[in-house]
Scaffold this active site. Structure first.
Site, PDB file in Angstrom:
ATOM      1  CD  GLU A 140      37.312  50.408  37.062  1.00 40.34           C
ATOM      2  OE1 GLU A 140      37.734  50.397  37.374  1.00 40.34           O
ATOM      3  OE2 GLU A 140      35.539  49.968  37.325  1.00 40.34           O
ATOM      4  NE  ARG A 141      32.779  53.137  36.663  1.00 43.84           N
ATOM      5  CZ  ARG A 141      31.874  53.020  35.863  1.00 43.84           C
ATOM      6  NH1 ARG A 141      31.827  53.492  34.753  1.00 43.84           N
ATOM      7  NH2 ARG A 141      31.804  51.329  35.214  1.00 43.84           N
ATOM      8  CG  ASN A 188      38.812  46.816  38.863  1.00 45.87           C
ATOM      9  OD1 ASN A 188      38.493  45.404  39.170  1.00 45.87           O
ATOM     10  ND2 ASN A 188      37.856  47.664  38.010  1.00 45.87           N
ATOM     11  CE  LYS A 265      36.169  44.398  41.339  1.00 41.21           C
ATOM     12  NZ  LYS A 265      35.570  45.663  40.920  1.00 41.21           N
ATOM     13  CD  GLU A 269      32.526  45.012  38.647  1.00 42.90           C
ATOM     14  OE1 GLU A 269      33.369  45.738  38.950  1.00 42.90           O
ATOM     15  OE2 GLU A 269      30.918  45.646  38.709  1.00 42.90           O
ATOM     16  NE  ARG A 313      25.246  43.880  41.159  1.00 41.35           N
ATOM     17  CZ  ARG A 313      25.729  44.554  40.362  1.00 41.35           C
ATOM     18  NH1 ARG A 313      25.319  44.733  38.649  1.00 41.35           N
ATOM     19  NH2 ARG A 313      26.834  45.872  40.982  1.00 41.35           N
ATOM     20  CE  LYS A 337      31.068  48.530  45.631  1.00 40.16           C
ATOM     21  NZ  LYS A 337      30.628  48.925  44.032  1.00 40.16           N
ATOM     22  CG  ASP A 342      27.789  48.631  42.330  1.00 38.27           C
ATOM     23  OD1 ASP A 342      28.413  49.666  43.130  1.00 38.27           O
ATOM     24  OD2 ASP A 342      27.887  49.310  40.839  1.00 38.27           O
ATOM     25  CD  GLU A 370      29.762  53.445  39.018  1.00 37.51           C
ATOM     26  OE1 GLU A 370      30.990  53.400  40.315  1.00 37.51           O
ATOM     27  OE2 GLU A 370      29.753  52.760  38.134  1.00 37.51           O
ATOM     28  CG  HIS A 515      22.080  49.569  37.881  1.00 39.62           C
ATOM     29  ND1 HIS A 515      22.704  49.527  37.015  1.00 39.62           N
ATOM     30  CD2 HIS A 515      23.323  48.329  38.694  1.00 39.62           C
ATOM     31  CE1 HIS A 515      24.097  49.398  37.374  1.00 39.62           C
ATOM     32  NE2 HIS A 515      24.703  49.100  38.222  1.00 39.62           N
ATOM     33  CD1 TRP A 538      26.660  43.881  35.407  1.00 39.04           C
ATOM     34  CD2 TRP A 538      27.938  43.683  33.501  1.00 39.04           C
ATOM     35  NE1 TRP A 538      27.754  43.588  36.044  1.00 39.04           N
ATOM     36  CE2 TRP A 538      29.180  43.699  35.105  1.00 39.04           C
ATOM     37  CE3 TRP A 538      28.672  43.418  32.245  1.00 39.04           C
ATOM     38  CZ2 TRP A 538      30.172  42.941  34.908  1.00 39.04           C
ATOM     39  CZ3 TRP A 538      29.881  43.398  32.787  1.00 39.04           C
ATOM     40  CH2 TRP A 538      30.706  43.003  34.123  1.00 39.04           C
TER      41      TRP A 538
HETATM   42  O1  GCW Z   1      30.456  50.534  40.520  1.00 31.36           O
HETATM   43  C1  GCW Z   1      31.214  49.158  39.816  1.00 31.36           C
HETATM   44  C2  GCW Z   1      31.678  49.985  38.792  1.00 31.36           C
HETATM   45  C3  GCW Z   1      33.139  49.579  38.281  1.00 31.36           C
HETATM   46  C4  GCW Z   1      33.926  49.345  40.247  1.00 31.36           C
HETATM   47  C5  GCW Z   1      33.201  48.254  40.780  1.00 31.36           C
HETATM   48  C6  GCW Z   1      34.409  48.385  42.568  1.00 31.36           C
HETATM   49  C7  GCW Z   1      35.986  49.537  40.349  1.00 31.36           C
HETATM   50  O2  GCW Z   1      30.767  49.989  38.310  1.00 31.36           O
HETATM   51  O3  GCW Z   1      33.784  51.100  38.275  1.00 31.36           O
HETATM   52  O4  GCW Z   1      34.890  49.273  39.552  1.00 31.36           O
HETATM   53  O5  GCW Z   1      31.733  48.792  40.995  1.00 31.36           O
HETATM   54  O6  GCW Z   1      33.357  49.252  43.171  1.00 31.36           O
HETATM   55  O7  GCW Z   1      34.853  47.080  42.527  1.00 31.36           O
END
Ligand code: GCW
Length: 696
Positions: A140-141, A188, A265, A269, A313, A337, A342, A370, A515, A538
């Site tokens: 992922e990413r 995930n 996690k 999401e 958010r 984070k 994000d 990303e 974003h 989103w």
């Molecule tokens: O930045 C977003 C990403 C998802 C990622 C999520 C996260 C792993 O678009 O791809 O999933 O955050 O950090 O959980």
């Protein structure tokens, strides 16, 4: 490059790959050296110490025939794997400390930095890479090929000799910069990760990583007890569920006695979590932490939570976690984070830093780009991370930086940690873009010592990665002095790296915009992107809020009041349009198009100048790079040259797309002293909707 030159360079690359080891980036910053002889004396034997000894023998650049001693010697001034270094000796409390000392010594020799007697301790105890790798080998990413841990296809669990070799190289590169942990799979998470076959593979990986001091961790799916354990629920307070996790963790430690712990996690999401059972994050995290307690394992619980019906958010993590402060066990760390939304090119720091006073908290940075051009754009991220780590939270008075509120200096915490989402894959050069390696490097170096300057980090990385002197396989014809190399390669390339993140901010989202990507690829521009089927939070209009009056997200007291989550004097500073830092203006304010900025020009004009400046910077990077040709091997020269061309084209699309779109609201002309857009907005809209820009 004309056609015949292309053929020649292709030919060179092919020939090199047959006749010898070319500079394909696989050695990263540990390129084979022309070593001098050295005599190494060790006070003890262990797999880690023999690695340390070999490293010295393979790469020694000090006095010919010198004797170096590596000694374990208790010293109270040394923290965990810290070390005491001098020209001919390294002392540490642990074997790993000796290995780190060796890498420091060699790095200094290669970069020409003097070595006096000095004690060097790490800023954070746990310096961890988070791999978002899936069991099927995809990442992922990830923008550098498939997973180095999990195979694509049906042999996902096989362990080949090739794997072992690669993991060893990976572990060595990490150890050389002090990274001491790896989460091996995506947050995930698949529940499969906790099944016997996968755990066996985690064990195999751990065995290769262990002598290099890289501990392994895994991400888990919170509903695993029901998904793979056959239980009716995964409620963290249910006794059967508790027993299931206890047994699972026991099973893991039987296989891997030094296992690190879980990354989770949950209730985020769409991932299952304690909230599905009416429980809190603390209930969920503590249940796992208790099961880990006897083994010394930890739980890294992510604070990346938000829901679709929230007005802002950016506020939610704070709203959910602050009321739980003090309720978490001492082996739980909340992983946050850097920004409240994000991993955007620029965000303020997340308001949770410093605000959780009785809970351990660790920063999560994103090494994989990303939101900063994947592995196509050159963006050195050390500057972004320093900006974040040095941000003052004021939570314990002035000087309460994010770094100090997480490294144990301000709060009494048993563990300190920092994580970076990895950009590593099966690509020969690991990270897709040669310069993306510098972000892996910078993460490790800052995790070890957050006081290092970007000047130092980039200078080290460039020298180690590109210097043609004293290396085995350099393809560069050296007809210049070290001084020439420094003037014509090191300095301009450093300048380009230090400027590169701000360039991305400028051509993607200046002045606090965030974003505004098209679709879920998070690559090209899409301020217009808002299909009815997609959740509002989103889509870019949720974030930029452009209308006929102005642009920006009002997070002031009269807006979403996200400013209230920051300590004074920050709260007032952010709240007031006059004192809000201009690089975060549209993060905190909805600003009218004709608002006069500090330079006397309108907001609209400033926006235009920023977008254009970003594009011009990339053009400048192209020139800088082209001039480095005599100083760098052709393989990496052409790779970077071609990526910079892509980046330039992309920057143009970003500038044109955003300015033409926002102009529909501002109705103001683009200042006449900057270049005109060259695309049509409608074309960009169609192409990015159909195939989110990936200019290949
Ligand atoms: O930045 C977003 C990403 C998802 C990622 C999520 C996260 C792993 O678009 O791809 O999933 O955050 O950090 O959980």
């Amino acid at each position: 490059m004309n056609f015949s030159k292309q053929i020649i360079s292709l030919f060179t690359i092919i020939v090199l790959s047959f006749v010898g080891h070319s500079e394909n980036g696989h050695d990263a910053w540990l390129r084979p050296k022309k070593a001098k002889t050295v005599n190494v004396i060790t006070s003890k034997q262990s797999p880690t110490i023999s690695i340390a000894k070999n490293e010295l023998i393979q790469s020694w650049q000090g006095t010919e025939g010198a004797t170096v001693t590596l000694r374990i010697k208790r010293n109270k001034s040394l923290k965990s794997d810290g070390f005491k270094i001098s020209e001919n000796s390294i002392q540490a409390n642990t074997d790993l400390g000796l290995l780190y000392g060796v890498y420091e010594l060699l790095r200094r020799q290669q970069t020409g930095v003097s070595i006096k007697e000095e004690i060097i301790n790490p800023s954070y105890d746990r310096r961890i890479l988070n791999h978002w790798d899936n069991p099927n080998g995809s990442i992922e990413r990830g923008y550098a090929g498939k997973s180095i841990f999990w195979h694509y296809g049906k042999d996902s669990l096989a362990v080949t000799d090739g794997d072992i070799k690669l993991w060893k190289e990976y572990a060595r590169i990490n150890a050389s910069i002090g990274i001491n942990g790896a989460v091996l799979n995506n947050v995930n998470a698949s529940p499969m990760m906790l099944t016997a076959g996968y755990l066996e593979k985690v064990k195999a990986i751990t065995e290769v990583l262990r002598p290099y001091g890289v501990k392994t961790y895994i991400s888990i799916k919170f509903s695993s007890p029901s998904l793979i354990g056959g239980l009716k629920t995964s409620d963290p307070l249910d006794t059967e569920v508790i027993t299931w996790w206890n047994n699972k963790i026991k099973e893991i430690y039987k296989l891997i006695p030094d296992f690190g712990g879980f990354l989770v996690k949950a209730s985020s999401e769409g991932q299952p979590g304690p909230q599905d059972y009416g429980r809190t994050h603390a209930d969920g995290a503590n249940m796992l932490a208790d099961a880990f307690k006897p083994y010394g394992g930890i739980v890294m619980w992510r604070a990346f939570v938000y829901s679709s019906n929230d007005v802002d958010r950016a506020k939610q993590a704070y709203t959910e976690f602050v009321p739980l402060d003090g309720q978490f066990r001492d082996n739980v760390i909340i992983q946050v984070k850097n920004g409240p939304v994000d991993f955007q090119p620029r965000e303020p720091f997340s308001s949770l830093f410093g605000a959780l006073k009785k809970t351990i908290i660790m920063p999560e940075l994103q090494i994989t780009q990303e939101y900063l051009g994947h592995s196509t754009h050159l963006a050195y991220l050390g500057t972004m991370w320093k900006e974040f780590l040095e941000s003052d939270t004021y939570q314990k008075g002035p000087g309460s930086t994010v770094a100090k509120s997480t490294d144990g200096s301000l709060y009494n915490q048993k563990i300190s940690a920092i994580a970076g989402v990895s950009n590593i894959g099966l690509d020969t050069n690991w990270t897709g873009h040669t310069f993306a390696q510098s972000n892996w490097y910078a993460f490790g170096r800052l995790a070890w010592n957050h006081e290092l300057t970007n000047d130092q980090i980039t200078e080290e990385w460039i020298t180690l990665t590109f210097s043609p002197f004293d290396v085995e396989n350099s393809q560069v014809k050296i007809d210049f002095s070290k001084q020439d190399w420094s003037n014509h390669f090191l300095k301009p390339v450093k300048h380009m790296m230090l400027d590169s993140r701000e360039a991305v901010v400028d051509y993607m989202m200046p002045l606090g915009l965030h974003h505004i990507f098209s679709a879920n690829e998070h690559y090209g521009p899409g301020p217009w992107y808002a299909p009815a089927r997609v959740r509002k939070d989103w889509t870019p209009p949720y974030y930029h809020k452009a209308d006929s009056l102005g642009i920006g997200f009002d997070r002031t007291e009269t807006g979403s009041n996200a400013v209230s989550q920051y300590e004074e004097p920050l709260r007032s500073e952010f709240n007031n349009i006059e004192t809000c830092p201009e690089n975060l203006l549209l993060w905190f304010h909805h600003v009218s198009w004709d608002y006069k900025m500090k330079n006397g020009k309108t907001l609209w004009d400033n926006l235009c100048y920023h977008y254009d400046a970003g594009l011009q910077k990339v053009r400048e990077f192209q020139k800088i790079w082209d001039k480095t040709k005599p100083y760098v091997d052709s393989e990496r020269f052409y790779e970077v040259q071609s990526k910079l061309r892509d980046q330039s084209r992309n920057a143009q699309v970003w500038k044109d797309g955003c300015l033409l779109y926002f102009q529909e609201f501002s109705k103001m002309p683009i200042p006449y002293d900057i270049e005109r857009p060259i695309h049509d907005l409608e074309d960009l809209k169609i192409s990015t909707m159909k195939r989110p820009l990936n200019y290949k």
